[in-house]
Every structure is written in C-alpha cells, then in structure tokens.
Design a protein around this motif. Structure first.
Motif, PDB file in Angstrom:
ATOM      1  N   TYR A 181      -9.089  -1.067  -1.537  1.00 40.85           N
ATOM      2  CA  TYR A 181      -7.804  -0.984  -2.212  1.00 40.85           C
ATOM      3  C   TYR A 181      -7.762  -2.006  -3.333  1.00 40.85           C
ATOM      4  N   GLN A 237      -4.661  -4.142  -5.529  1.00 47.75           N
ATOM      5  CA  GLN A 237      -3.235  -4.444  -5.473  1.00 47.75           C
ATOM      6  C   GLN A 237      -2.832  -5.179  -6.737  1.00 47.75           C
ATOM      7  N   MET A 273       3.073  -3.251  -7.310  1.00 47.87           N
ATOM      8  CA  MET A 273       2.610  -1.854  -7.307  1.00 47.87           C
ATOM      9  C   MET A 273       2.084  -1.409  -5.956  1.00 47.87           C
ATOM     10  N   GLY A 274       2.128  -2.245  -4.962  1.00 51.56           N
ATOM     11  CA  GLY A 274       1.617  -1.827  -3.665  1.00 51.56           C
ATOM     12  C   GLY A 274       0.105  -1.716  -3.674  1.00 51.56           C
ATOM     13  N   LEU A 275      -0.417  -1.060  -2.662  1.00 58.15           N
ATOM     14  CA  LEU A 275      -1.869  -0.909  -2.503  1.00 58.15           C
ATOM     15  C   LEU A 275      -2.299   0.469  -2.999  1.00 58.15           C
ATOM     16  N   PHE A 305      -8.855  -5.488  -1.896  1.00 58.64           N
ATOM     17  CA  PHE A 305      -8.918  -5.634  -0.446  1.00 58.64           C
ATOM     18  C   PHE A 305      -9.829  -4.566   0.136  1.00 58.64           C
ATOM     19  N   ARG A 341      -8.113   7.224  10.489  1.00 60.43           N
ATOM     20  CA  ARG A 341      -7.438   7.051   9.211  1.00 60.43           C
ATOM     21  C   ARG A 341      -5.941   7.132   9.344  1.00 60.43           C
ATOM     22  N   ALA A 342      -5.460   8.022  10.193  1.00 54.70           N
ATOM     23  CA  ALA A 342      -4.027   8.295  10.204  1.00 54.70           C
ATOM     24  C   ALA A 342      -3.298   7.744  11.414  1.00 54.70           C
ATOM     25  N   PRO A 376      -4.203   1.008  13.096  1.00 56.55           N
ATOM     26  CA  PRO A 376      -3.964  -0.003  12.067  1.00 56.55           C
ATOM     27  C   PRO A 376      -5.220  -0.288  11.261  1.00 56.55           C
ATOM     28  N   LEU A 377      -5.008  -0.657  10.008  1.00 60.21           N
ATOM     29  CA  LEU A 377      -6.092  -1.144   9.173  1.00 60.21           C
ATOM     30  C   LEU A 377      -6.266  -2.639   9.406  1.00 60.21           C
ATOM     31  N   PHE A 396      -7.667  -5.786   7.468  1.00 61.93           N
ATOM     32  CA  PHE A 396      -7.984  -6.135   6.085  1.00 61.93           C
ATOM     33  C   PHE A 396      -8.845  -7.378   6.000  1.00 61.93           C
ATOM     34  N   GLY A 397      -9.692  -7.412   4.972  1.00 65.23           N
ATOM     35  CA  GLY A 397     -10.341  -8.647   4.583  1.00 65.23           C
ATOM     36  C   GLY A 397      -9.356  -9.516   3.808  1.00 65.23           C
ATOM     37  N   ASN A 398      -9.779 -10.724   3.470  1.00 64.09           N
ATOM     38  CA  ASN A 398      -8.871 -11.670   2.809  1.00 64.09           C
ATOM     39  C   ASN A 398      -8.721 -11.462   1.317  1.00 64.09           C
TER      40      ASN A 398
END
Lengths: 113, 113
Positions: free
Chosen positions: B35, B37, B41-43, B90, B97-98, B101-102, B104-106
C-alpha cells in the motif's frame, strides 16, 4: 464500485469525552468489517466484525455492525490523549471470483488535554 | 516474533533512480500487499499476491513492479522514480483477503526529489 466512507474526517475533543466514529459501506458480497488504529507508524488491528448487532469490546473501545443499514460505529469512552490517532475502517468483500478489501480515508481524532 | 519486516525505513531518491523496498513476513501468510499512503488519502493498494508465484495489480500499480518467489518475501520495485511516488509505503500480510486482519510492517518513508 466498492466504497467505504468514514465520518467525520477529523474530530477534536477534550480528554474524558466520548466519541463515535462512523463507517458506511457499499460493497459486493460483504464478508467483514475491520477497524484499525494508526498512530505515527503502521495501522494496528482493533476489531473485526462479521455479524450484525454483536458488540465487540476492548477496554474503552467498542464497535458494532449493522448489515441492514450498511454501517459500523466505533465508540471510545473516557477518551485519553493516547487515543489520538487516525482510525481506519476497511471492508472485506467478494465478487467476480475475487476477494477484496477496501479502506476508508480514515478519521483523524485529536484528544486535547 | 518479527511479524512483517520492511526495509529501509527512510529513503531519498533522485528523479529517475530506481530502488527496491524489501518486505518479509514470518507468519506463513499466503496473502501479501503493498500500500501507499498519502496525507488525507487513506491507503491505496499498489499490488498484492495470493501466494508464491502469483501477483496482481491493485488500484495504483503504474510505476511499480513486484515479485513473489517465496511465501515469505514480497519486494516492491520502483524503476524510474518520480516525485509523484513520494509517499509512505506499507507492506502487509494476512491469512485471507476478505476475512482476516492485515498485519502491517512499520512503513518506508520515500521522498523523490
């Protein structure tokens, strides 16, 4: 087109207040709704909701899903300055043979001392 | 308990340079994502992968490439950096996928000048 809309986009409240963040969605074949908290770095997972009317709770945070009206709310009671963050809503969905995950733009919450 | 590891944390590129953002996960997740960011604008999804050897475009794939030779690694390549690619990137992984939870890396903060 799959769509997730969060409101408000930003919110400033005082410590101790209660806040309600909103997430509405229009997706094909809803599968789940997830809430994340993002401070300076990566989003961290808060809740996943799949069933209507069942509240998920963690400390001062709680969330509920309404699959008939296509929205979810995230409540934070007795807010603290550490609750200041961007809160992201994401909706998992499936359609056309593929699963998807659509994020809203987030609500920027600022808690003033 | 490493989770999702991204490197580097910061990078400044000149226009036209290329680089690879590294991402590795140790949770044996099939799904991995990149992703970007931008403020307010969000991801936005760049690319994703459903397993080793399989990748697919997201919303904003132009200017990027990915590969997935192993379950653990999912590097993102920028070939000819442009100022429009200045963003925070990120990497994330998930079990499905649906409906999960995802993680995330830092993040990698990239500036192209």
């Amino acid at each position: 087109e799959d769509k997730v809309v969060q409101s408000p986009l930003s919110l400033v409240v005082h410590e101790g207040d209660t806040v309600t963040l909103n997430c509405s969605y229009e997706v094909t074949n809803f599968r789940s709704l997830l809430w994340y908290k993002q401070e300076k770095k990566a989003p961290t997972f808060l809740f996943m909701l799949t069933s209507s009317g069942i509240e998920k709770k963690s400390g001062r945070l709680s969330s509920i899903l309404d699959k008939k009206e296509l929205f979810s709310i995230l409540n934070i009671t007795a807010t603290q300055t550490g609750d200041s963050a961007v809160y992201l809503c994401a909706v998992g969905h499936s359609g056309g043979g593929a699963d998807g995950l659509t994020f809203g733009k987030g609500t920027h919450l600022i808690i003033q001392p | 308990n490493a989770g999702v590891t991204q490197t580097p944390k910061f990078r400044i590129l000149k226009i036209g340079q290329s680089m690879t953002l590294q991402c590795a996960q140790d949770m044996n997740h099939n799904y991995m994502y990149w992703y970007r960011q931008d403020p307010g604008m969000g991801l936005k999804l760049i690319y994703y992968s459903v397993g080793a050897g399989i990748t697919d475009k997201g919303e904003v794939p132009n200017g990027y490439n990915v590969s997935r030779s192993t379950t653990e690694d999912f590097p993102l390549r920028l070939e000819l950096a442009a100022p429009s690619q200045t963003s925070v990137y990120f990497c994330a992984s998930s079990y499905s996928r649906a409906e999960s939870p995802l993680h995330f890396g830092n993040g990698t903060r990239l500036t192209v000048t």
